[in-house]
Write a protein that holds these residues in place. Sequence first.
Motif, PDB file in Angstrom:
ATOM      1  N   ALA A  41      -2.391 -12.965 -16.561  1.00 24.00           N
ATOM      2  CA  ALA A  41      -1.612 -11.813 -17.021  1.00 24.00           C
ATOM      3  C   ALA A  41      -0.439 -12.261 -17.885  1.00 24.00           C
ATOM      4  O   ALA A  41      -0.173 -11.691 -18.950  1.00 24.00           O
ATOM      5  CB  ALA A  41      -1.122 -11.003 -15.829  1.00 24.00           C
ATOM      6  N   LEU A  42       0.264 -13.292 -17.429  1.00 25.41           N
ATOM      7  CA  LEU A  42       1.417 -13.794 -18.178  1.00 25.41           C
ATOM      8  C   LEU A  42       0.997 -14.333 -19.540  1.00 25.41           C
ATOM      9  O   LEU A  42       1.683 -14.120 -20.546  1.00 25.41           O
ATOM     10  CB  LEU A  42       2.122 -14.885 -17.377  1.00 25.41           C
ATOM     11  N   LEU A  43      -0.137 -15.013 -19.595  1.00 27.70           N
ATOM     12  CA  LEU A  43      -0.604 -15.623 -20.841  1.00 27.70           C
ATOM     13  C   LEU A  43      -1.007 -14.581 -21.883  1.00 27.70           C
ATOM     14  O   LEU A  43      -0.999 -14.868 -23.082  1.00 27.70           O
ATOM     15  CB  LEU A  43      -1.778 -16.561 -20.559  1.00 27.70           C
ATOM     16  N   ILE A  44      -1.350 -13.378 -21.458  1.00 27.40           N
ATOM     17  CA  ILE A  44      -1.685 -12.322 -22.417  1.00 27.40           C
ATOM     18  C   ILE A  44      -0.537 -11.324 -22.549  1.00 27.40           C
ATOM     19  O   ILE A  44      -0.726 -10.214 -23.076  1.00 27.40           O
ATOM     20  CB  ILE A  44      -2.995 -11.606 -22.037  1.00 27.40           C
ATOM     21  N   GLY A  45       0.649 -11.711 -22.061  1.00 23.31           N
ATOM     22  CA  GLY A  45       1.832 -10.879 -22.233  1.00 23.31           C
ATOM     23  C   GLY A  45       1.869  -9.634 -21.379  1.00 23.31           C
ATOM     24  O   GLY A  45       2.457  -8.622 -21.770  1.00 23.31           O
ATOM     25  N   ARG A  46       1.249  -9.685 -20.197  1.00 25.15           N
ATOM     26  CA  ARG A  46       1.225  -8.529 -19.301  1.00 25.15           C
ATOM     27  C   ARG A  46       1.951  -8.859 -18.009  1.00 25.15           C
ATOM     28  O   ARG A  46       1.979 -10.013 -17.569  1.00 25.15           O
ATOM     29  CB  ARG A  46      -0.229  -8.138 -18.984  1.00 25.15           C
ATOM     30  N   ALA A  47       2.503  -7.835 -17.369  1.00 22.30           N
ATOM     31  CA  ALA A  47       3.076  -8.007 -16.040  1.00 22.30           C
ATOM     32  C   ALA A  47       1.939  -8.108 -15.026  1.00 22.30           C
ATOM     33  O   ALA A  47       0.930  -7.400 -15.151  1.00 22.30           O
ATOM     34  CB  ALA A  47       3.991  -6.834 -15.696  1.00 22.30           C
ATOM     35  N   PRO A  48       2.059  -8.984 -14.030  1.00 20.07           N
ATOM     36  CA  PRO A  48       0.971  -9.116 -13.040  1.00 20.07           C
ATOM     37  C   PRO A  48       0.580  -7.787 -12.400  1.00 20.07           C
ATOM     38  O   PRO A  48      -0.596  -7.571 -12.094  1.00 20.07           O
ATOM     39  CB  PRO A  48       1.555 -10.090 -12.013  1.00 20.07           C
ATOM     40  N   ALA A  49       1.554  -6.897 -12.202  1.00 17.90           N
ATOM     41  CA  ALA A  49       1.251  -5.611 -11.566  1.00 17.90           C
ATOM     42  C   ALA A  49       0.373  -4.729 -12.448  1.00 17.90           C
ATOM     43  O   ALA A  49      -0.286  -3.804 -11.953  1.00 17.90           O
ATOM     44  CB  ALA A  49       2.548  -4.884 -11.228  1.00 17.90           C
ATOM     45  N   ASP A  50       0.363  -4.996 -13.759  1.00 15.52           N
ATOM     46  CA  ASP A  50      -0.394  -4.164 -14.696  1.00 15.52           C
ATOM     47  C   ASP A  50      -1.725  -4.781 -15.101  1.00 15.52           C
ATOM     48  O   ASP A  50      -2.372  -4.295 -16.037  1.00 15.52           O
ATOM     49  CB  ASP A  50       0.436  -3.915 -15.964  1.00 15.52           C
ATOM     50  N   PHE A  51      -2.119  -5.847 -14.419  1.00 16.89           N
ATOM     51  CA  PHE A  51      -3.343  -6.534 -14.823  1.00 16.89           C
ATOM     52  C   PHE A  51      -4.161  -6.914 -13.599  1.00 16.89           C
ATOM     53  O   PHE A  51      -3.621  -7.347 -12.576  1.00 16.89           O
ATOM     54  CB  PHE A  51      -3.000  -7.797 -15.611  1.00 16.89           C
ATOM     55  N   SER A  52      -5.452  -6.747 -13.703  1.00 13.72           N
ATOM     56  CA  SER A  52      -6.364  -7.194 -12.646  1.00 13.72           C
ATOM     57  C   SER A  52      -7.676  -7.609 -13.288  1.00 13.72           C
ATOM     58  O   SER A  52      -8.080  -7.068 -14.324  1.00 13.72           O
ATOM     59  CB  SER A  52      -6.602  -6.097 -11.608  1.00 13.72           C
ATOM     60  N   LEU A  53      -8.321  -8.559 -12.671  1.00 16.06           N
ATOM     61  CA  LEU A  53      -9.598  -9.069 -13.154  1.00 16.06           C
ATOM     62  C   LEU A  53     -10.606  -8.905 -12.021  1.00 16.06           C
ATOM     63  O   LEU A  53     -10.545  -9.634 -11.022  1.00 16.06           O
ATOM     64  CB  LEU A  53      -9.459 -10.543 -13.547  1.00 16.06           C
ATOM     65  N   PRO A  54     -11.491  -7.925 -12.124  1.00 15.51           N
ATOM     66  CA  PRO A  54     -12.432  -7.665 -11.025  1.00 15.51           C
ATOM     67  C   PRO A  54     -13.296  -8.880 -10.715  1.00 15.51           C
ATOM     68  O   PRO A  54     -13.566  -9.719 -11.581  1.00 15.51           O
ATOM     69  CB  PRO A  54     -13.283  -6.507 -11.563  1.00 15.51           C
ATOM     70  N   VAL A  55     -13.716  -8.966  -9.484  1.00 17.02           N
ATOM     71  CA  VAL A  55     -14.610 -10.044  -9.060  1.00 17.02           C
ATOM     72  C   VAL A  55     -15.929  -9.927  -9.822  1.00 17.02           C
ATOM     73  O   VAL A  55     -16.495  -8.840  -9.950  1.00 17.02           O
ATOM     74  CB  VAL A  55     -14.866  -9.973  -7.543  1.00 17.02           C
ATOM     75  N   ALA A  56     -16.382 -11.031 -10.341  1.00 14.37           N
ATOM     76  CA  ALA A  56     -17.646 -11.045 -11.095  1.00 14.37           C
ATOM     77  C   ALA A  56     -18.219 -12.450 -11.055  1.00 14.37           C
ATOM     78  O   ALA A  56     -17.504 -13.436 -10.855  1.00 14.37           O
ATOM     79  CB  ALA A  56     -17.420 -10.594 -12.542  1.00 14.37           C
ATOM     80  N   LYS A  57     -19.511 -12.527 -11.256  1.00 10.99           N
ATOM     81  CA  LYS A  57     -20.174 -13.818 -11.288  1.00 10.99           C
ATOM     82  C   LYS A  57     -19.923 -14.490 -12.634  1.00 10.99           C
ATOM     83  O   LYS A  57     -19.841 -13.826 -13.662  1.00 10.99           O
ATOM     84  CB  LYS A  57     -21.673 -13.634 -11.066  1.00 10.99           C
ATOM     85  N   LEU A  58     -19.771 -15.798 -12.617  1.00  5.53           N
ATOM     86  CA  LEU A  58     -19.567 -16.555 -13.846  1.00  5.53           C
ATOM     87  C   LEU A  58     -20.873 -16.609 -14.623  1.00  5.53           C
ATOM     88  O   LEU A  58     -21.839 -17.235 -14.195  1.00  5.53           O
ATOM     89  CB  LEU A  58     -19.068 -17.965 -13.521  1.00  5.53           C
TER      90      LEU A  58
END
Length: 468
Positions: A248-265
């Motif tokens: 989140a920080l690396l793309i300029g977002r606050a952690p509270a405003d970003f989530s990455l759903p669980v997914a298979k690689l």
Amino acid sequence: MKMSLSVTPIVMALLLAGCTVGPDYQRPTMAMPTHFKEAKGWTQATPQDDKSKGEWWSVYHDATLDSLLRQVSISNQNVANYAAQYREAQALAGQSRAELFPSVSYDASSTRSGSRASTTGQRSVSNSHQAELSASWELDLWGKLRRTLEENKASAQASAAELANITLSAQSELAQDYFQLRIMDEKIALYQRSVDAYQRYLTVIQNKYQAGSESRATLAQAQMQLESARASAQDYQWQRAQLEHAIALLIGRAPADFSLPVAKLEATLPEIPNSIPSQLLQRRPDIAYAERNVAAANAAVGVAIAGYYPDLTLSASGGVSSSTFSNLFSLPNRVWSLGPELSGTLLDFGATSAKVEQARASYDASVASYRQAVLEGMQEVEDYLVELNTLKGELVSLQLSTAAAQESARVTRNQYEAGMIDYLDVATTENSSLSEQQTLLSTQSTQWVTSVELIAALGGGWQAGKSQ
């Protein structure tokens, strides 16, 4: 006008006679091997250093990763900071370029003043109106201004390389975090499956214990195994959350405003080509930054040497001055001035010599930094190459040992259910199987991360891409 025409040949003669003091820049020489030692099966290749690398992460064929990495150059605040610094460096180079040409300024004023005579007591009032246009031009006889421009242009190019370096670094860090997070998802899923299996074992053993066919020690062993797996799963949960926060920080977002759903690689691990020319290192932005600093330091030597010589400035001004505004622009009220100014230092007790020596020492230091950057870049590539080559064989062995551990656990479970062995044997083989699977996933994570590090160490991959 006649005076202006007579001065022009003098000016042209001075310009033609001028020279640029200080050494002309040449890139520091450095012995470079033609290939990397750890690039097995190397064959001669033609590097394409002048080609754009494009979106280097496309070799992984992961749509989610593509989307995230494109945001780095747009929203990352560190990148924005260095982008602003680059614009500042460009403006400074533009300012240096403008100093090669004459500057023209204007001045207009209108004042009204009064006074009272001490003897008569009479009061007098006077008006003054002035308008003036002036021009000045510092002739670059010794190349000081040209060397300054050369220095600032090289510094701007170094700033551009620094921007590219911070961007590549942020992109590389994000890709590494992304792959670690995806492997973390697989670890969490692994432990969740283990928790479910251990819960079923515990239920069976509790029933047997209540029936008196199983010991208290076996029940305690099953409970310990279940809770240990649960604790490990929870431990991975906070590690995954921190990786998500970092992305989140690396793309300029606050952690509270970003989530990455669980997914298979679903990404594809790129194959390392047999041909990796060492000249690819010249595409690394940190090496380009170090080399441009050498160029800037070389130009600074010329600027310092120019301090031995005098500066010649031509200046001219013309305007009008009158006590009444209505007559301000009449012919009798015109005023003008024209003349050269020569300035220099007669005695400075070695200050200029010290500045020249300081500039030369700074140049030598920048050359050493450049060569060190090249050597460190070569070391990084060699390190990542040998690591990836070793991991390839290590993973084959780990996959075989993991399969054997899973088969051993399966056989042991069947034997326990048939009443042939105690649960302690089951717990041992299950723990071994879980440990092997965890080790396999950790090694796969290392392989993904190292592949990203290798691409970054080569300045953005080994593919030529499209022409800029």
